[in-house]
Design a protein around this motif. Structure first.
Motif, short mmCIF file in Angstrom:
data_model
loop_
_atom_site.label_atom_id
_atom_site.label_comp_id
_atom_site.label_asym_id
_atom_site.label_seq_id
_atom_site.Cartn_x
_atom_site.Cartn_y
_atom_site.Cartn_z
N LEU A 61 1.25 -0.94 0.33
CA LEU A 61 -0.22 0.13 -0.30
C LEU A 61 0.81 1.39 0.20
O LEU A 61 0.78 1.95 -0.37
CB LEU A 61 -0.88 0.18 1.75
CG LEU A 61 -1.63 1.26 1.79
CD1 LEU A 61 -3.17 1.08 0.23
CD2 LEU A 61 -2.65 1.34 3.12
N ILE A 62 2.32 1.08 0.87
CA ILE A 62 2.50 2.65 1.08
C ILE A 62 3.53 2.73 0.18
O ILE A 62 4.15 3.86 -0.08
CB ILE A 62 3.17 2.69 2.28
CG1 ILE A 62 3.05 3.96 3.14
CG2 ILE A 62 4.97 1.71 2.46
CD1 ILE A 62 2.30 4.59 3.21
N ALA A 63 4.23 1.44 -0.71
CA ALA A 63 5.49 1.42 -1.34
C ALA A 63 5.32 3.11 -2.17
O ALA A 63 6.58 3.92 -2.70
CB ALA A 63 6.01 0.54 -1.37
N LEU A 223 6.80 8.64 4.65
CA LEU A 223 6.47 7.19 3.81
C LEU A 223 7.37 6.21 3.38
O LEU A 223 7.32 5.27 3.25
CB LEU A 223 5.46 8.22 2.28
CG LEU A 223 4.18 9.14 2.68
CD1 LEU A 223 4.10 9.80 1.14
CD2 LEU A 223 3.10 8.06 2.62
N SER A 224 9.14 7.29 3.14
CA SER A 224 9.07 6.77 2.64
C SER A 224 10.15 5.73 4.31
O SER A 224 10.41 4.44 3.66
CB SER A 224 10.69 7.30 2.17
OG SER A 224 10.00 7.76 0.81
N LEU A 225 10.45 6.16 5.01
CA LEU A 225 10.56 5.71 6.30
C LEU A 225 9.43 5.15 6.96
O LEU A 225 10.14 3.60 6.94
CB LEU A 225 10.81 6.31 7.63
CG LEU A 225 11.25 6.04 8.87
CD1 LEU A 225 12.58 5.64 8.93
CD2 LEU A 225 11.50 7.44 10.14
N VAL A 267 -3.60 -2.43 6.65
CA VAL A 267 -3.54 -0.74 6.07
C VAL A 267 -4.31 -0.29 7.18
O VAL A 267 -2.77 1.08 6.91
CB VAL A 267 -5.31 -1.05 5.63
CG1 VAL A 267 -5.50 0.41 5.15
CG2 VAL A 267 -4.33 -1.76 4.51
N VAL A 268 -4.44 -0.25 8.70
CA VAL A 268 -4.81 0.91 8.70
C VAL A 268 -3.52 0.73 10.22
O VAL A 268 -3.60 2.04 10.47
CB VAL A 268 -6.18 0.14 9.84
CG1 VAL A 268 -6.51 1.49 10.96
CG2 VAL A 268 -7.26 0.39 9.11
#
Length: 394
Positions: A61-63, A223-225, A267-268
């Motif tokens: 999700l975040i990548a 976000l990257s962290l 996700v959460v």
């Protein structure tokens, strides 16, 4: 003009309110996770596998957001920063999550939920040790932070350990929250070992917030962290799972609560939580973030009463009032710290431009000695009283 001023005031008020809304929303997310994961454990889910799979979901999700949105602001990844990321991935995805689940199985869900509420106190002590928080007992807002933390922890303990008379807000045939928790306790409980696991879990989670705060100062890309923490959490969690779970069938998931637990928590409680907590931690500090964790008990009790028609005990009401009061005290003290820090930064960063020159205040008792004049090619210290512009010199 008046409409513009009103709009600016509203935007400023909304920006100040965002950290509070974000943290309260996360507590609702964590409350749902505890319910779903307990159901998945009853269906044979391994907590080692859950911890690994949830970060697989979080990374997926975040990548993409990290790669696209932070491609221009992402700092260079150095070895010290990478080692901090490795430590972060061990403290939360591996240490905290698995120790908490093992401690909960060894004791009970009620006892575990009570123990986890000492997190604000542990984080506060760690923040004092690492000088992320300051306490001046001559200042009212510092006293409020200390007393508020103690009241919050006390309220959490009262809410769990004292029942008192029961009140049925919604009439129905729901099962008592405390009774249900007690009935789900394992018969062979190892309370001492379980308690040590839960305390170690809290220390790991508090350490995660402290280290995250230091890491974001060197690597200010939330976000990257988060993506790196999830990726390294998968690697470290996968190795831990292979060590402690020799049966490969535990990796199998079906279309049931086990899959739901992985997706929801990923996700959460991993992707969104790591990112939001990182942003709020960098802005308000780790103590502010963890001070909202006792709200989970209030939310869980409220949802149980309204949705499942569970009975609310007097101890829960008293504990909830104490938690709200203590939380307000901590947040009020942090707000005063924030205002004081902002004012200090404005004074220290004050500059007066003079065309090709600039005047900067330095640290001296004499107001004229404190003025430093910078002109192209030279710097004149203490020139505030007798400064002559370059064009006027003979």
């Amino acid at each position: 003009m008046e409409d513009q001023i009103s709009g600016n005031k509203f935007n400023k008020w909304l920006r100040q309110l965002k950290p509070y809304l974000a943290m309260v929303s996360l507590q609702f997310g964590y409350s749902g996770m505890y319910v779903i994961t307990m159901v998945s454990f009853k269906h044979g889910m391994s907590h080692w596998v859950l911890s690994t799979y949830r970060h697989v979901v979080a990374l997926i999700l975040i990548a993409p957001f990290a790669l696209v949105l932070e491609r221009k602001i992402r700092p260079k990844l150095t070895l010290p920063i990478f080692l901090r990321m490795v430590a972060l991935a061990f403290l939360e995805p591996v240490l905290d999550q698995n120790l908490y689940n093992m401690g909960m199985k060894a004791t009970s869900t009620t006892f575990a939920s009570a123990t986890i509420n000492v997190l604000p106190a542990i984080t506060f002590v760690m923040a004092l040790i690492f000088r992320l928080e300051t306490v001046n007992m001559r200042k009212l807002h510092s006293i409020a932070k200390v007393i508020g933390t103690a009241i919050t922890v006390s309220g959490a303990m009262v809410m769990t350990l004292y029942k008192g008379p029961a009140f049925e807000i919604v009439k129905g045939h729901g099962v008592s929250h405390h009774g249900g928790a007690a009935s789900s306790e394992p018969s062979d409980q190892h309370w001492v070992l379980g308690t040590l696991m839960l305390i170690a879990s809290c220390c790991g989670w508090a350490g995660f917030f402290i280290l995250q705060n230091f890491t974001l100062k060197l690597y200010p890309a939330e976000l990257s962290l988060t993506a790196w923490i999830c990726l390294l959490g998968i690697v470290e969690g996968g190795i831990s799972t292979l060590i402690f779970e020799r049966d490969m069938s535990v990796w199998t998931l079906g279309w049931d609560s086990r899959l739901l637990a992985c997706v929801y928590s990923g996700v959460v409680c991993s992707a969104m939580a790591y990112y939001v907590q990182g942003v709020v931690t960098r802005e308000r500090g780790p103590v502010f973030v963890t001070s909202f964790s006792p709200l989970i008990m209030i939310i869980t009790a409220a949802l149980g009463s309204l949705v499942l028609a569970e009975k609310v005990h007097l101890g829960s009401i008293i504990g909830a009032i104490l938690i709200v009061f203590g939380l307000y005290s901590v947040v009020w003290g942090k707000c005063k710290d924030q205002i004081k820090t902002t004012d200090t930064e404005k004074v220290e960063g004050h500059e007066l431009p003079i065309k090709d020159s600039s005047i900067i205040l330095s640290g001296s008792d004499n107001i004229f000695d404190r003025i430093e004049v910078k002109v192209p090619g030279e710097t004149l210290k203490g020139a505030g009283k007798n400064y002559v512009p370059p064009g006027a010199r003979s």
